[in-house]
Design an enzyme around this catalytic site. Structure first.
Site, PDB file in Angstrom:
ATOM      1  CB  SER A 127      -0.817  -0.015   1.269  1.00 34.09           C
ATOM      2  OG  SER A 127      -1.840  -1.165   0.972  1.00 34.09           O
ATOM      3  CG  ASP A 173      -4.770  -0.786   1.158  1.00 34.59           C
ATOM      4  OD1 ASP A 173      -5.228  -1.819   1.876  1.00 34.59           O
ATOM      5  OD2 ASP A 173      -4.893  -0.814  -0.008  1.00 34.59           O
TER       6      ASP A 173
HETATM    7  C1  GLA Z   1      -6.097  -3.907  -1.838  1.00 34.35           C
HETATM    8  C2  GLA Z   1      -7.012  -2.927  -1.554  1.00 34.35           C
HETATM    9  C3  GLA Z   1      -7.784  -3.228  -0.271  1.00 34.35           C
HETATM   10  C4  GLA Z   1      -8.393  -4.630   0.123  1.00 34.35           C
HETATM   11  C5  GLA Z   1      -7.359  -5.608  -0.246  1.00 34.35           C
HETATM   12  C6  GLA Z   1      -7.691  -6.944  -0.265  1.00 34.35           C
HETATM   13  O1  GLA Z   1      -5.048  -3.954  -0.781  1.00 34.35           O
HETATM   14  O2  GLA Z   1      -6.757  -1.512  -1.633  1.00 34.35           O
HETATM   15  O3  GLA Z   1      -9.053  -2.058  -0.006  1.00 34.35           O
HETATM   16  O4  GLA Z   1      -9.613  -4.705  -0.660  1.00 34.35           O
HETATM   17  O5  GLA Z   1      -6.786  -5.277  -1.588  1.00 34.35           O
HETATM   18  O6  GLA Z   1      -7.965  -7.252   0.799  1.00 34.35           O
END
Ligand code: GLA
Length: 384
Positions: A127, A173
């Site tokens: 993230s 995230d």
């Molecule tokens: C990505 C998205 C999150 C979540 C994950 C899966 O990181 O940004 O919001 O949905 O995938 O859990």
């Protein structure tokens, strides 16, 4: 080591008014449940994005990505998604401020200078984009005294990702980056947005991330497709069971009764994962990390076989450690189609496992394996 303050001065001949650090995140369990009104259990980590910011007076945003050696200048008015993706993480949240805080528009409209730098590996599913969005929004919030709460900022950053970066992501995230606390995971109820901190005391164990070093092109399109498939499944179930509002109200029997094929698989996974997270936090509270780790493996199977967001590289890394007695749990983490696996490994075995796994991975996938031994750290904060 790069000093963001001196880099800022070199670029703008002005000292930054403030510097903000915003971490990447891991997620212990609860994957693809955030946008399905379920639960997630993320934590902020020791990898971060740093931004330095100061006001301008001419209505422009001067943005410098120090690690990429790129500078982009835009007028602050009429912002629209930009061809350069990192720019969208900055202007996306600026656009959110304009949409949500119109009375403050005149102040922010004078523009600002900003430098961005970080050590979150890009595309590794940690993230980094949410960390940029949260760092920028936190910095703007402080610079102009907008009094936004962390949750308001998380929701705005999520909207920025939807409107400017084009990924229909959930809240996890941004929420984790902003709310992280040292050595604590956070159980977020993605329906009510209530959250609880859980101390993570791993004692003889470490959290280790194995990075496949790939990001399949499918990632964002398939992510958006999964969201739609879940919405479709929910609608079909609601036609028969009118009291069902969200995935939280759905039982496995209802999934069995209403759905078939892919939509059935997706919804079965979501319903099971929502239940699994609730059991996993009980394991955590009891200190039963064996049971917790077992659930991580179960999540991986669900993500791989039912939700179909894994890939051969992620499956390989999980399967390779699955019967190792020094590994309590392992699974793919985040959106999928590449990025990292998260593993709970006995400290004394980390080096040997990493070495063996790197060799095996290299042989099977012809790729280098990176790994990060991760600590759980504080969320977005000012750097004094
Ligand atoms: C990505 C998205 C999150 C979540 C994950 C899966 O990181 O940004 O919001 O949905 O995938 O859990």
């Amino acid at each position: 080591m790069l000093s963001i303050r001196s880099e800022f001065f070199n670029h703008f001949n002005q000292h930054p008014s403030l510097v903000v650090k915003s971490p990447g995140r891991i997620n212990l369990i609860g994957e693809h449940t955030d946008y399905n009104h379920g639960f997630v259990l993320p934590a902020a980590i020791d990898k971060y994005i740093e931004v330095a910011i100061a006001k301008r007076t001419d209505g422009a945003i001067h943005m410098v990505a120090l690690d990429l050696g790129e500078t982009i200048i835009l007028p602050i008015h009429n912002l629209a998604p930009h061809a350069t993706q990192w720019v969208n993480y900055i202007i996306g949240v600026v656009d959110q401020v304009f949409n949500n805080l119109s009375s403050n528009e005149t102040r922010l409209a004078a523009g600002f200078n900003i430098c961005v730098h970080g050590n979150i590996p890009l595309g590794a599913g940690l993230s980094s984009s949410a960390a940029v969005e949260c760092a920028v929004l936190f910095a703007i919030n402080k610079l102009y005294n907008f009094s936004l709460s962390k949750m308001e900022m998380a929701l705005m950053a999520q909207n920025a990702e939807h409107t400017f970066a084009g990924v229909q992501c959930g809240l996890m995230d941004m929420f984790a980056s902003l709310h992280g606390q040292k050595n604590k995971a956070i159980l977020l109820d993605c329906d009510s947005l209530a959250f609880t901190y859980y101390p993570i005391e791993l004692k003889d164990y470490s959290i280790v991330l194995f990075d496949t070093q790939i990001k399949h092109a499918l990632a964002s399109s398939q992510y958006n497709t999964r969201r739609l498939e879940c919405e479709q499944g929910l609608r079909i179930i609601q036609e028969k069971y009118t009291s069902v509002k969200t995935f939280r109200d759905i039982s496995l029997e209802q999934v069995e009764a209403c759905l078939v094929s892919k939509i059935y698989q997706r919804c079965k996974y979501v319903v099971e994962e929502i239940a699994r997270v609730q059991l996993a936090v009980q394991d955590l509270a009891k200190g039963d990390m064996q049971a917790f780790g077992k659930k991580m493996f179960e999540t991986h199977v669900g993500l791989s076989k039912l939700y179909e967001v894994s890939c051969p590289e992620l499956d390989f890394l999980v399967e390779a450690v699955a019967s190792n007695e020094n590994v309590l749990g392992a699974r793919m983490m985040g959106g999928g189609f590449g990025g990292c696996t998260i593993n709970i490994i006995r400290k004394i075995a980390v080096e040997e496992i990493t070495k063996e796994l790197s060799a095996k991975y290299n042989q099977a996938m012809h790729k280098e394996l990176s790994y990060y031994i991760t600590s759980i750290e504080a969320g977005t904060h000012l750097v004094s």
